[in-house]
Write a protein that holds these residues in place. Structure first.
Motif, PDB file in Angstrom:
ATOM      1  N   ARG A  95      64.307  70.864  83.321  1.00 44.49           N
ATOM      2  CA  ARG A  95      64.586  70.336  84.657  1.00 44.49           C
ATOM      3  C   ARG A  95      66.051  70.487  85.056  1.00 44.49           C
ATOM      4  O   ARG A  95      66.432  70.149  86.171  1.00 44.49           O
ATOM      5  CB  ARG A  95      64.170  68.860  84.736  1.00 44.49           C
ATOM      6  N   ASN A  96      66.861  70.972  84.141  1.00 45.44           N
ATOM      7  CA  ASN A  96      68.274  71.203  84.409  1.00 45.44           C
ATOM      8  C   ASN A  96      68.771  72.215  83.393  1.00 45.44           C
ATOM      9  O   ASN A  96      68.012  72.657  82.517  1.00 45.44           O
ATOM     10  CB  ASN A  96      69.066  69.892  84.320  1.00 45.44           C
ATOM     11  N   HIS A  97      70.042  72.574  83.459  1.00 40.37           N
ATOM     12  CA  HIS A  97      70.602  73.489  82.472  1.00 40.37           C
ATOM     13  C   HIS A  97      71.998  73.016  82.104  1.00 40.37           C
ATOM     14  O   HIS A  97      72.651  72.294  82.861  1.00 40.37           O
ATOM     15  CB  HIS A  97      70.658  74.922  83.008  1.00 40.37           C
ATOM     16  N   THR A 107      66.532  62.730  93.773  1.00 44.19           N
ATOM     17  CA  THR A 107      67.277  63.895  93.279  1.00 44.19           C
ATOM     18  C   THR A 107      67.752  63.665  91.851  1.00 44.19           C
ATOM     19  O   THR A 107      67.635  64.548  90.984  1.00 44.19           O
ATOM     20  CB  THR A 107      68.490  64.177  94.183  1.00 44.19           C
ATOM     21  N   LEU A 108      68.274  62.482  91.603  1.00 42.98           N
ATOM     22  CA  LEU A 108      68.813  62.164  90.285  1.00 42.98           C
ATOM     23  C   LEU A 108      67.708  62.126  89.236  1.00 42.98           C
ATOM     24  O   LEU A 108      67.848  62.682  88.142  1.00 42.98           O
ATOM     25  CB  LEU A 108      69.537  60.816  90.338  1.00 42.98           C
ATOM     26  N   ALA A 109      66.592  61.492  89.560  1.00 49.03           N
ATOM     27  CA  ALA A 109      65.489  61.372  88.604  1.00 49.03           C
ATOM     28  C   ALA A 109      64.867  62.726  88.293  1.00 49.03           C
ATOM     29  O   ALA A 109      64.439  62.981  87.157  1.00 49.03           O
ATOM     30  CB  ALA A 109      64.430  60.421  89.154  1.00 49.03           C
ATOM     31  N   ALA A 110      64.819  63.618  89.288  1.00 46.82           N
ATOM     32  CA  ALA A 110      64.196  64.923  89.086  1.00 46.82           C
ATOM     33  C   ALA A 110      65.021  65.832  88.189  1.00 46.82           C
ATOM     34  O   ALA A 110      64.467  66.646  87.449  1.00 46.82           O
ATOM     35  CB  ALA A 110      63.961  65.596  90.436  1.00 46.82           C
ATOM     36  N   GLY A 111      66.348  65.708  88.240  1.00 41.75           N
ATOM     37  CA  GLY A 111      67.192  66.659  87.536  1.00 41.75           C
ATOM     38  C   GLY A 111      68.004  66.104  86.392  1.00 41.75           C
ATOM     39  O   GLY A 111      68.820  66.835  85.811  1.00 41.75           O
ATOM     40  N   THR A 112      67.802  64.835  86.041  1.00 37.91           N
ATOM     41  CA  THR A 112      68.586  64.239  84.957  1.00 37.91           C
ATOM     42  C   THR A 112      67.684  63.404  84.066  1.00 37.91           C
ATOM     43  O   THR A 112      66.502  63.219  84.331  1.00 37.91           O
ATOM     44  CB  THR A 112      69.717  63.341  85.505  1.00 37.91           C
TER      45      THR A 112
END
Length: 226
Positions: A187-189, A170-175
């Motif tokens: 990948r994030n906002h 989860t962390l790698a995908a969105g940060t």
């Protein structure tokens, strides 16, 4: 200068060679996590003390002189460094010390910007001081902190991936490690409301306080011609 180089290597070795590799695991199993943290903290404080003393005693060997316009930019660059530091202190983050975070956790606040705000803060602080001081001793001293900060990001990532693989995905995908990297990649906002007022207020307070106290604590002002 030799003492400074040796101590800087010891500092880097402690953080990269011991805490940053799998060598930590058997020692932590033997001493326990708290025992390892205590030992590591004692060794780090001792190395930091000797490193600071060696830096103060090192001869001055100038490498370059930062022009005034660049020094003003470096002063301004410390504001985002303090903002990253403030965000690290005020935001819950699975890459920081503390109780484990469950796999349902989602990136919020400062973690949207970078999953390593504290280490990015130290890396930016080190870079600013290397450029601003422009001498060999500072290159070694601040470079040691910059190297350990940057290496620490990947080391902590690898440790979290081993211990909490679901959370890590989860962390790698969105940060991202690089500030705003995941946001620019889509990948994030950016959600400034999640930071609240506490992060910018603390950052401005630390930045302004250091501008005032820097001459008293370190004998020189970061501002040109002051």
């Amino acid at each position: 200068m030799t003492a400074l180089i040796i101590t800087a290597l010891i500092w880097v070795g402690l953080h990269i060679g011991l805490a940053g590799t799998r060598l930590r695991d058997p020692i932590a199993r033997r001493l326990g996590d708290q025992g390892f943290r205590t030992l590591f903290s004692v060794l780090s404080l001792a190395a930091l003390f000797v490193l600071a003393r060696s830096y103060a005693a090192a001869p001055y060997r100038g490498l370059w002189v930062a022009p005034d316009w660049l020094r003003w930019l470096l002063v301004l660059a410390m504001l985002p460094a303090f903002a990253l530091f403030a965000g690290a202190v005020l935001s819950r983050n699975p890459t920081s010390l503390g109780p484990p975070i469950g796999p349902e956790w989602q990136p919020r606040g400062m973690v949207r910007i970078t999953r390593h705000p504290m280490l990015c803060s130290f890396a930016l602080w080190a870079l600013v001081h290397i450029i601003g001081t422009g001498n060999a001793a500072s290159l070694i001293f601040f470079g040691a902190f910059g190297v350990t900060a940057l290496a620490g990001t990947t080391s902590i990532d690898a440790k979290l991936a081993r211990r909490q693989p679901v959370l890590w995905r989860t962390l790698a995908a969105g940060t991202s490690i690089v500030p705003f990297g995941a946001i620019l990649a889509g990948r994030n906002h950016f959600a400034p409301r999640e930071l609240g007022w506490s992060v910018p207020i603390l950052a401005l307070g630390l930045w302004g306080g250091m501008l005032i106290l820097h001459p008293l604590l370190f004998g020189m002002s970061p501002l040109p011609h002051v």
